[in-house]
Design a protein around this motif. Structure first.
Motif, PDB file in Angstrom:
ATOM      1  N   PHE A 122      -4.369  -2.179  -0.031  1.00  0.00           N
ATOM      2  CA  PHE A 122      -4.064  -3.476  -0.378  1.00  0.00           C
ATOM      3  C   PHE A 122      -5.290  -3.967  -1.287  1.00  0.00           C
ATOM      4  O   PHE A 122      -5.143  -4.210  -2.687  1.00  0.00           O
ATOM      5  N   LYS A 123      -6.059  -4.456  -0.465  1.00  0.00           N
ATOM      6  CA  LYS A 123      -7.646  -4.524  -1.002  1.00  0.00           C
ATOM      7  C   LYS A 123      -8.237  -3.821  -2.464  1.00  0.00           C
ATOM      8  O   LYS A 123      -8.358  -4.615  -3.340  1.00  0.00           O
ATOM      9  N   SER A 124      -7.878  -3.052  -1.934  1.00  0.00           N
ATOM     10  CA  SER A 124      -8.817  -2.071  -3.158  1.00  0.00           C
ATOM     11  C   SER A 124      -7.432  -2.178  -4.898  1.00  0.00           C
ATOM     12  O   SER A 124      -7.613  -2.191  -5.653  1.00  0.00           O
ATOM     13  N   ARG A 136      -2.090   3.531 -12.985  1.00  0.00           N
ATOM     14  CA  ARG A 136      -2.701   3.549 -12.851  1.00  0.00           C
ATOM     15  C   ARG A 136      -3.812   3.351 -11.414  1.00  0.00           C
ATOM     16  O   ARG A 136      -4.855   3.600 -11.376  1.00  0.00           O
ATOM     17  N   LEU A 137      -3.388   1.805 -11.509  1.00  0.00           N
ATOM     18  CA  LEU A 137      -3.821   1.448  -9.693  1.00  0.00           C
ATOM     19  C   LEU A 137      -3.899   2.516  -8.689  1.00  0.00           C
ATOM     20  O   LEU A 137      -4.368   2.619  -7.879  1.00  0.00           O
ATOM     21  N   SER A 164       2.832  -9.409   6.601  1.00  0.00           N
ATOM     22  CA  SER A 164       1.512  -9.952   6.618  1.00  0.00           C
ATOM     23  C   SER A 164       0.510  -9.365   5.816  1.00  0.00           C
ATOM     24  O   SER A 164      -0.202  -9.811   6.158  1.00  0.00           O
ATOM     25  N   LEU A 165       1.118  -8.071   5.128  1.00  0.00           N
ATOM     26  CA  LEU A 165      -0.047  -7.668   3.780  1.00  0.00           C
ATOM     27  C   LEU A 165      -0.194  -8.429   2.782  1.00  0.00           C
ATOM     28  O   LEU A 165      -0.937  -7.963   2.275  1.00  0.00           O
ATOM     29  N   PHE A 166       1.633  -8.953   2.432  1.00  0.00           N
ATOM     30  CA  PHE A 166       1.119  -9.318   1.276  1.00  0.00           C
ATOM     31  C   PHE A 166       1.114 -11.047   1.270  1.00  0.00           C
ATOM     32  O   PHE A 166       0.262 -11.534   0.179  1.00  0.00           O
ATOM     33  N   ALA A 182       2.284  -2.519  -7.726  1.00  0.00           N
ATOM     34  CA  ALA A 182       1.657  -1.232  -7.494  1.00  0.00           C
ATOM     35  C   ALA A 182       1.827  -1.624  -5.348  1.00  0.00           C
ATOM     36  O   ALA A 182       1.948  -0.334  -4.926  1.00  0.00           O
ATOM     37  N   SER A 183       1.898  -2.346  -4.675  1.00  0.00           N
ATOM     38  CA  SER A 183       1.191  -2.173  -3.352  1.00  0.00           C
ATOM     39  C   SER A 183       2.723  -2.337  -2.924  1.00  0.00           C
ATOM     40  O   SER A 183       2.763  -1.239  -2.402  1.00  0.00           O
ATOM     41  N   LEU A 184       3.617  -2.791  -3.461  1.00  0.00           N
ATOM     42  CA  LEU A 184       4.580  -2.721  -3.604  1.00  0.00           C
ATOM     43  C   LEU A 184       5.574  -1.393  -3.248  1.00  0.00           C
ATOM     44  O   LEU A 184       6.244  -0.043  -2.190  1.00  0.00           O
ATOM     45  N   ILE A 185       5.364  -0.768  -4.379  1.00  0.00           N
ATOM     46  CA  ILE A 185       5.119   0.832  -4.520  1.00  0.00           C
ATOM     47  C   ILE A 185       4.660   2.209  -3.919  1.00  0.00           C
ATOM     48  O   ILE A 185       5.234   2.565  -3.389  1.00  0.00           O
ATOM     49  N   TYR A 186       3.724   1.640  -3.560  1.00  0.00           N
ATOM     50  CA  TYR A 186       2.636   2.184  -2.599  1.00  0.00           C
ATOM     51  C   TYR A 186       3.557   1.965  -1.061  1.00  0.00           C
ATOM     52  O   TYR A 186       3.238   3.200  -0.277  1.00  0.00           O
ATOM     53  N   LEU A 187       3.666   1.354  -0.352  1.00  0.00           N
ATOM     54  CA  LEU A 187       4.843   1.083   0.430  1.00  0.00           C
ATOM     55  C   LEU A 187       5.967   1.681   0.225  1.00  0.00           C
ATOM     56  O   LEU A 187       6.369   2.334   1.648  1.00  0.00           O
TER      57      LEU A 187
END
Length: 456
Positions: free
Chosen positions: A25-27, A304-305, A379-381, A445-450
């Protein structure tokens, strides 16, 4: 080996896994905020191309530009999906005035609604009947409406915190007002702009005549909120005042356009598809930065991310830039039709079509089991101030993909300023905040990753 040792090992493994997601997430957020491309892409779409009404030259320029940019990202596949779209043209700038007596006039700001016919050559002038809703119009009946211009003055409900709820509450007058007024013999329709503030910008949007015969179809235009207030006040003093308006719009034959699609093919489950998208078309007023240039570039930025963060998805991730959301939804319908023909398994679809403002979270069309899973991701968000995870409407372009077994979602930015810009000359690049836009792209992008990592 003692049971407590197993407990320690379990705790360490679980903690490392959670930390790994947090690091990713940080990245993602860091890359978007310090080395993002969404704002650059939006600058070009808005300032070099401009408004992208379906069937227009600008829409085709946007297709070519976004396809080229997706190809530069080194995705596994990039292609165009043909779709026939309507071609409505506005013509010359609209003109209107209120006439209180012969030779005494006051100009007002209007714009034709998308899909409307033109006024008679030279314009249209008639007395006005004011109503607040289609139901109120029907109550008046034909004798009170025939030969007049119907003025729909239903305002968005200001005390609703969810502004899209306020929009839905009075959008029918814009969409179906001319159809219903035409049935009662009205000669024209003027609709209060769907805007929560008072200003001089008329807001366009789609309208329909349904199956009304051509002889009963009447011209329809939006009037700015300031001028709607003025017109209403003047009518309260004198019911005999008249309104003149002139517009030269016309509906032409359908033309071919395209959805723009890019894909990162999944490493483990390539036949399970996760899509993220927005609509590439816009109205011809303003440059379409918030609606939906923001969603378009955020969706491109998601892929891209993922690549920049060295994430190799297990499932196939697609970006879909839909054509013709504003006045037909042809792109979304075509994409869903082709997906069904091919038997593609779309497990998750995410749409961004609520502006480029600060992200707050997501609405999900899903079952309770998935919502329980989402609760575990909060908690990640939390460090990024993303807190809104609710069941709700996802979006018009992903809705045709919804089944009983998959999930559709919509990014939910702060919506309080959205309708200041929506469908008007005020929807401009200068009103998009770079940081807010980039936060939205990172959140998506973070949600798609999860979803890719843990499934639905």
């Amino acid at each position: 080996m003692k049971p407590c040792f197993f407990a320690v090992i379990f705790f360490l493994v679980f903690n490392v896994s959670a930390q790994t997601d947090a690091e990713i997430f940080k990245s993602i957020y860091s890359t978007s905020l310090t080395n993002g491309k969404s704002y650059h892409w939006l600058d070009y779409l808005s300032n070099q191309i401009g408004g992208r009404l379906s069937g227009s030259l600008n829409a085709e320029k946007a297709v070519a530009y976004t396809k080229e940019e997706l190809e530069l990202l080194g995705l596994d596949k990039v292609w165009l999906q043909p779709v026939m779209v309507p071609k409505w043209v506005r013509g010359g700038k609209e003109y209107a005035f209120i006439e209180t007596a012969s030779g005494l006039t006051s100009t007002v700001n209007i714009c034709a609604l998308g899909g409307s016919i033109a006024t008679p050559i030279g314009g249209l002038k008639a007395q006005i009947v004011e109503v607040k809703s289609i139901e109120a119009l029907k109550t008046l009946g034909k004798s009170a409406v025939s030969g007049k211009i119907v003025f729909f003055n239903g305002a968005m409900q200001a005390d609703l915190i969810q502004t899209f709820e306020a929009y839905s509450g009075c959008s029918e007058q814009r969409y179906a007002g001319a159809m219903e007024a035409g049935k009662l013999g009205a000669v024209g329709v003027i609709v209060r702009s769907l805007n929560l503030r008072l200003d001089d910008f008329p807001h366009t949007g789609s309208m329909t005549y349904g199956d009304l015969p051509n002889s009963q179809r009447i011209p329809s235009a939006a009037i700015s909120t300031n001028d709607a207030e003025k017109l209403s006040s003047m009518l309260a003093l004198d019911k005999n005042i008249k309104l003149f308006f002139n517009q030269t719009c016309q509906q032409l034959q359908d033309v071919q356009s395209y959805n723009v699609i890019g894909e990162i093919t999944g490493s483990q489950f390539p036949n399970e598809y996760i899509i993220v998208g927005g609509h590439l078309d816009s109205w011809d007023l303003g440059d379409g930065s918030h609606d939906d240039g923001a969603g378009t570039v955020q969706s491109m930025e998601v892929l891209r991310l993922l690549k920049e963060s060295d994430i190799k998805p297990k499932r196939s991730i697609r970006v879909v830039l839909f054509m013709n959301e504003e006045n037909g939804l042809r792109g979304a319908t075509k994409y869903a039709e082709i997906a069904k023909q091919k038997g593609e398994n779309h497990i998750f679809s995410l749409e961004s079509d609520s502006g480029g403002f600060t992200p707050r979270g997501f609405d999900f069309q899903s079952d309770d089991a998935f919502m329980t899973k989402v609760e575990g991701w909060k908690s990640l968000f939390k460090p990024y101030l993303i807190h809104y995870f609710e069941k709700g409407y996802s979006g018009a372009d992903v809705a045709p993909l919804k089944t009983d077994s998959n999930v559709c979602a919509g990014l939910r930015p702060d919506s309080q300023r959205y309708f200041d810009h929506h469908h008007s000359d005020n929807d401009l690049f200068e009103h998009v905040n770079k940081r807010e836009l980039e936060l939205g792209a990172a959140t998506m992008a973070s949600l798609i990753y999860l979803v890719d990592k843990y499934g639905i």
